[in-house]
Scaffold this motif. Structure first.
Motif, mmCIF file in Angstrom:
data_model
loop_
_atom_site.group_PDB
_atom_site.id
_atom_site.type_symbol
_atom_site.label_atom_id
_atom_site.label_comp_id
_atom_site.label_asym_id
_atom_site.label_seq_id
_atom_site.Cartn_x
_atom_site.Cartn_y
_atom_site.Cartn_z
ATOM 1 N N GLN A 263 142.810 134.204 77.022
ATOM 2 C CA GLN A 263 142.889 134.769 75.685
ATOM 3 C C GLN A 263 143.903 135.916 75.691
ATOM 4 N N TYR A 264 144.787 135.898 74.726
ATOM 5 C CA TYR A 264 145.913 136.825 74.681
ATOM 6 C C TYR A 264 145.795 137.754 73.481
ATOM 7 N N THR A 265 146.233 138.994 73.673
ATOM 8 C CA THR A 265 146.330 139.943 72.569
ATOM 9 C C THR A 265 147.717 140.564 72.583
ATOM 10 N N GLY A 266 148.182 140.963 71.442
ATOM 11 C CA GLY A 266 149.476 141.621 71.360
ATOM 12 C C GLY A 266 149.614 142.343 70.040
ATOM 13 N N GLY A 267 150.583 143.246 69.974
ATOM 14 C CA GLY A 267 150.781 143.964 68.725
ATOM 15 C C GLY A 267 151.843 145.037 68.845
ATOM 16 N N PHE A 268 151.961 145.833 67.791
ATOM 17 C CA PHE A 268 152.966 146.897 67.751
ATOM 18 C C PHE A 268 152.423 148.058 66.933
ATOM 19 N N GLY A 269 153.091 149.196 67.056
ATOM 20 C CA GLY A 269 152.731 150.373 66.277
ATOM 21 C C GLY A 269 153.964 151.158 65.888
ATOM 22 N N VAL A 270 153.891 151.824 64.747
ATOM 23 C CA VAL A 270 154.969 152.683 64.267
ATOM 24 C C VAL A 270 154.348 153.993 63.800
ATOM 25 N N GLN A 271 154.912 155.122 64.236
ATOM 26 C CA GLN A 271 154.377 156.416 63.804
ATOM 27 C C GLN A 271 155.513 157.334 63.353
ATOM 28 N N HIS A 272 155.182 158.179 62.347
ATOM 29 C CA HIS A 272 156.181 159.116 61.807
ATOM 30 C C HIS A 272 155.459 160.170 60.981
ATOM 31 N N LYS A 273 155.655 161.443 61.366
ATOM 32 C CA LYS A 273 155.158 162.590 60.608
ATOM 33 C C LYS A 273 153.674 162.466 60.257
ATOM 34 N N GLY A 274 152.861 162.185 61.243
ATOM 35 C CA GLY A 274 151.414 162.145 61.047
ATOM 36 C C GLY A 274 150.869 160.830 60.535
ATOM 37 N N TRP A 275 151.732 159.849 60.282
ATOM 38 C CA TRP A 275 151.300 158.524 59.855
ATOM 39 C C TRP A 275 151.519 157.531 60.988
ATOM 40 N N GLN A 276 150.567 156.648 61.202
ATOM 41 C CA GLN A 276 150.714 155.607 62.203
ATOM 42 C C GLN A 276 150.163 154.289 61.664
ATOM 43 N N VAL A 277 150.962 153.246 61.761
ATOM 44 C CA VAL A 277 150.567 151.906 61.341
ATOM 45 C C VAL A 277 150.568 151.003 62.569
ATOM 46 N N ASP A 278 149.482 150.298 62.801
ATOM 47 C CA ASP A 278 149.352 149.407 63.940
ATOM 48 C C ASP A 278 148.942 148.016 63.465
ATOM 49 N N ALA A 279 149.408 147.007 64.174
ATOM 50 C CA ALA A 279 149.036 145.626 63.877
ATOM 51 C C ALA A 279 148.792 144.900 65.189
#
Length: 305
Positions: A263-279
């Motif tokens: 079973q595999y997992t993967g993803g990415f994240g982006v952060q800037h000035k106190g905001w972070q979005v992950d998928a």
């Protein structure tokens, strides 16, 4: 539909019980769900409550998942945390279910605090999470017979305990005791399932530099079975991160199991000035792919503990 959601819960749960999934945060999932030793934000409420001791900011986390690409089954959670008198505290809400059919609600309160710090650079934190669990079926009528069925709802109290050890060797370690109260939510008398058994998890994280981390988590489930998870994270310029992981690694290397259990997992994240979005994306051999997205907002409150 009710039968479907119960089947999904049983298939996805090593303990064969309700509430098999009460985690949140795409970052941890994309690293093979092995984040217990490497979590320092408000999502520690779900992964390891001791990690709240390292939280340096007030934070709000919103998390949404679509398990197994099912349009009916959904999972949502929210958490908020801050520091109070050198203690990281958090509250969270987690919902999983099918609208108008079945639902699981978990409301949590959590705290983590540094309990020991040495001149040599070691620090040990402890934490605890108290959970109110409630699961319920909506009443339905059996097609063809017209029989009315109402399983009602069940509720229970539960708790998780955690320890986090940060070292000066670029290695961190953790222990988490899940489902300490081992509650039972059994809808059908005499049914074998319905009990959340106590689970031990030990985890480690190795940082070979500030941007790159490798994680591992070993869970001992009720009945003595084990599950090994591995993960990795690399940040680029403190803005963009890529992550990957493997779950149930022990099944892959076992001689009597097929590599199809991988079973595999993967993803990415982006952060800037106190905001972070992950998928993140998570594969399950029997049930398919699940997708998850998280939004984390941080508010500065002071220096690192």
């Amino acid at each position: 539909m009710a039968t479907l959601v119960v089947a999904v819960a049983i298939a996805a749960s090593p303990a064969h019980a309700w509430f098999e999934q009460r985690l949140a945060g795409s970052r941890g999932f994309s690293m093979g769900a092995s984040a217990a030793a490497n979590v320092s934000d408000v999502s520690a409420l779900y992964w390891n409550p001791a990690g709240l001791a390292w939280m340096t900011r007030s934070q709000l986390l919103l998390d949404y998942a679509q398990p197994y690409l099912s349009k009916e089954l959904s999972e949502n959670s929210a958490a908020v945390g801050t520091r109070w008198r050198d203690t990281g505290i958090a509250a969270g809400w987690h919902w999983l279910g099918i609208p108008d059919t079945y639902s699981e609600l978990a409301a949590s309160l959590s705290a983590g605090r540094v309990i020991r710090r040495t001149d040599g650079g070691h620090a040990v934190a402890g934490g605890a999470t108290l959970q109110y669990l409630r699961a319920g079926f909506d009443a339905f009528t059996v097609s063809g017979t017209g029989q009315a069925v109402d399983y009602g709802a069940k509720s229970a109290l539960n708790a998780d305990l955690g320890v986090s050890w940060q070292t000066p060797w670029n290695m961190d370690f953790a222990w988490v005791g899940h489902d300490v109260f081992s509650p039972t939510l059994r809808f059908v008398d005499g049914a074998p399932g319905g009990r959340l058994g106590f689970r031990n998890e030990v985890a480690a994280a190795f940082r070979w530099n500030r941007e790159s981390t490798v994680t591992a988590g070993l869970t001992l489930d009720p009945g003595g079975s084990t599950s090994l998870a591995l993960g990795a994270e690399i940040w680029f310029y403190d803005v963009f991160a890529i992550r990957s992981g493997f779950t149930d690694v022990s099944k892959i290397v076992a001689a009597n199991d097929s590599p199809d259990e991988f079973q595999y997992t993967g993803g990415f994240g982006v952060q800037h000035k106190g905001w972070q979005v992950d998928a993140s994306a998570f594969t399950n051999h029997e049930l398919g792919v699940s997708y998850r997205a998280s939004l984390l907002k941080s508010f500065a409150i002071g220096a690192r503990p």
